[in-house]
Write an enzyme that holds these catalytic residues in place. Structure first.
Site, mmCIF file in Angstrom:
data_model
loop_
_atom_site.group_PDB
_atom_site.id
_atom_site.type_symbol
_atom_site.label_atom_id
_atom_site.label_comp_id
_atom_site.label_asym_id
_atom_site.label_seq_id
_atom_site.Cartn_x
_atom_site.Cartn_y
_atom_site.Cartn_z
ATOM 1 C CD GLU A 1 13.774 4.410 7.984
ATOM 2 O OE1 GLU A 1 13.540 5.599 7.718
ATOM 3 O OE2 GLU A 1 14.416 3.648 7.249
ATOM 4 C CB CYS B 1 13.175 9.034 8.533
ATOM 5 S SG CYS B 1 11.432 8.753 8.160
ATOM 6 C CE LYS C 1 -1.665 2.782 2.940
ATOM 7 N NZ LYS C 1 -1.718 4.008 2.073
ATOM 8 C CD GLU D 1 10.349 12.942 12.136
ATOM 9 O OE1 GLU D 1 11.227 12.472 11.397
ATOM 10 O OE2 GLU D 1 9.328 12.305 12.482
#
Length: 538
Positions: free
Chosen positions: A275, A309, A202, A407
């Site tokens: 992750e 990331c 997906k 973040e």
């Protein structure tokens, strides 16, 4: 608005990269014929659409899958997986090597799609090409070594023959993010497929065309189409269905969603690799080459507009070099050319959409309101496109500010000064995240020693993130809230397998024999165990 219609007086300081004459447009690239070709196997009777961040306009109408469609995709993949797993490893690996060549030959197609769907600069899009072909080459060459049966010493040497087999898990469910739609879709699929699994992916709807292009190319390279299924739809609807049916789940995305994925997988006792987020730190030591460190910080902080990331969001600079570093870093940041054309030349592109733009604005505006200083950037650039935001450097950031701990996932970095390296290590480690970090020094040995003290899955000395990520023989992943499991290297492929031990006992059983009493058998085994230690058997 075209580049030629941009206001004469820009809203900020960063220059705009000129678009070359005759540059391709979205309509030139995303044709109805291409969309029909790429979506031909997507199961879904509904309709959805994706858009380009460059203008906010619709790129393509796409099929939308339902939970029932997801179940059908898994049924098809599961039916095909058995024959694929029986295909010799060398033939499966050959598909990856052919795919490697096709990606390089047709990279312009992928670069156009990546740029249109993510808004990133073309050079940053090419980083995805590099990452994918390196992974394809590595697993294409090394899959046999990782997967072939391995002999081990048995409990009784020569009499117990032990073989370790690696069996594919079955059908891997992959949930891929929007920010690196080529690398984080097909890049993670390659080891799963070469290990003998089928795959149901997906991708994010907004970047689905890039993932579908990669699927189309690996089918051209020889992968049976039915082995690789794709479903599209909203994450909260389709994501749980992937977890519900998969034999193993691969997820890249936010820590919050990663926890939900892990919970769902745990309830079914299936494996998962995650992750997740990062608040990555870069340490500039007192003996660093300031010019190189400043140039490296631009790459580390603003690649793909910070929507990465492993990009750097916290900069710790030794007081002895702080002023010189900040001066150079700010100058280089303000000189970065922003742009949206399908060509090389721009040094940073757009944020992906309104949500990322608002998150970036919120962090910067709140920090400034609470006393932080803007060293560079801090403004949106609607003169270029609806989601452009200048690369931003903040000084004087303190812990009550959201940008200090959350973040951002945008082109924003906070500066901090330190006087003691132990203090810098402590500050760098003072976050719930642990994905990537960077150390800059002229003393490589000292840099590596300091790197070992940082609680992150990867550490780069004298670069931001590319060396560790690109060294695909070595594992890459996060500690703490940055994830579970690893991609790349042996862990990146073996996670998609189940270890199976086959032990063949020969000549005598592991039990009293030849008329031995239990006591004599125990004494014989005791003597044997002592001898095996004396002969240093493992």
């Amino acid at each position: 608005m075209t580049d030629s219609q941009a206001p004469a007086t820009p809203l900020g300081t960063n220059p705009v990269a000129p678009a070359p004459s005759g540059a391709r447009t979205a309509a030139d690239v995303v044709t109805p014929e291409l969309v029909a070709q790429l979506t031909r196997d997507v199961i879904g009777s509904g309709r959805t659409a994706n858009h380009t961040p460059f203008t906010g306009e619709k790129l393509a109408d796409l099929p939308e899958s339902t939970p029932e469609d997801v179940a059908t995709a898994f049924e098809r993949a599961r039916a095909a997986q058995v024959a694929w797993a029986r295909t010799p490893v060398r033939r499966r690996a050959a598909v990856l090597l052919r795919f490697h060549d096709l990606v390089l030959q047709r990279q312009a197609e992928a670069l156009d799609l990546i740029q249109l769907e993510t808004g990133k600069a073309r050079l940053h899009a090419h980083e995805e090409i590099q990452a994918v072909v390196v992974a394809a080459r590595h697993y294409g060459r090394r899959a046999g070594a990782y997967l072939n049966p391995k002999r081990h010493t048995g409990v009784v040497p020569t009499l117990t023959k032990v073989t370790e087999l690696r069996q594919p898990r079955g059908v891997v469910g992959q949930i891929a993010p929007w920010n690196y739609p080529l690398e984080l879709s097909i890049g993670d699929a390659l080891p799963a497929l070469v290990a003998g699994n089928a795959l149901v992916m997906k991708p994010d709807t907004e970047t689905a065309l890039t993932a579908l292009w990669a699927r189309d190319l690996i089918i051209e390279a020889g992968l049976p189409a039915v082995v690789f299924q794709v479903v599209l739809g909203d994450g909260p609807v389709i994501g749980p269905e992937i977890v519900k049916h998969a034999d193993y789940v691969s997820f890249t995305g936010s820590t919050r969603t990663g926890r939900e994925v892990a919970t769902g997988a745990a309830a079914r006792l299936v494996g998962v690799s995650l992750e997740l987020g990062g608040k990555n730190a870069m340490l500039v030591l007192h003996d660093a080459d300031v010019e190189k460190a400043a140039a490296g910080a631009v790459r580390a902080c603003f690649s793909s507009a910070g929507q990465l990331c492993i990009s750097i969001e916290r900069l710790y600079v030794h007081e002895a070099v702080a002023d010189a570093f900040v001066e150079r870093f700010a100058a280089k940041t303000k000189a970065m050319r922003l742009g949206r054309s399908l060509a090389y030349g721009a040094e940073m592109g757009s944020l992906v959409g309104e949500r990322q733009l608002e998150a970036t604005r919120r962090h910067v505006d709140e920090a400034v309101a609470k006393g932080a200083t803007l060293v560079a950037g801090g403004v949106a650039r609607p003169d270029i496109g609806p989601y452009f935001y200048e690369p931003t450097i903040l000084d004087g950031v303190e812990s009550p500010m959201a940008v200090c701990t959350e973040e951002t996932f945008g082109p924003v970095v906070s500066l901090y000064r330190f006087t003691d390296e132990n203090e810098a290590v402590e500050l760098a480690n003072s976050t719930s995240y642990g994905l990537n970090s960077s150390v800059w020094t002229k003393d490589g040995r000292r840099g590596r020693a300091l790197a070992a003290r940082l609680r992150t899955g990867t550490v780069n000395v004298n670069e931001g993130f590319a060396p560790a990520y690109g060294s695909v023989q070595s594992p890459m992943g996060g500690m703490k809230d940055s994830g579970l499991g690893r991609r790349h290297g042996s862990e990146g492929i073996l996670k998609y397998t189940e270890a199976q031990t086959v032990a063949h006992q020969r000549l005598i059983p592991l039990a009293p024999s030849f008329g031995m009493t239990d006591e004599k058998h125990a004494a014989f085994m005791t003597t044997s165990l002592r001898l095996m230690k004396a002969f240093r058997l493992r």
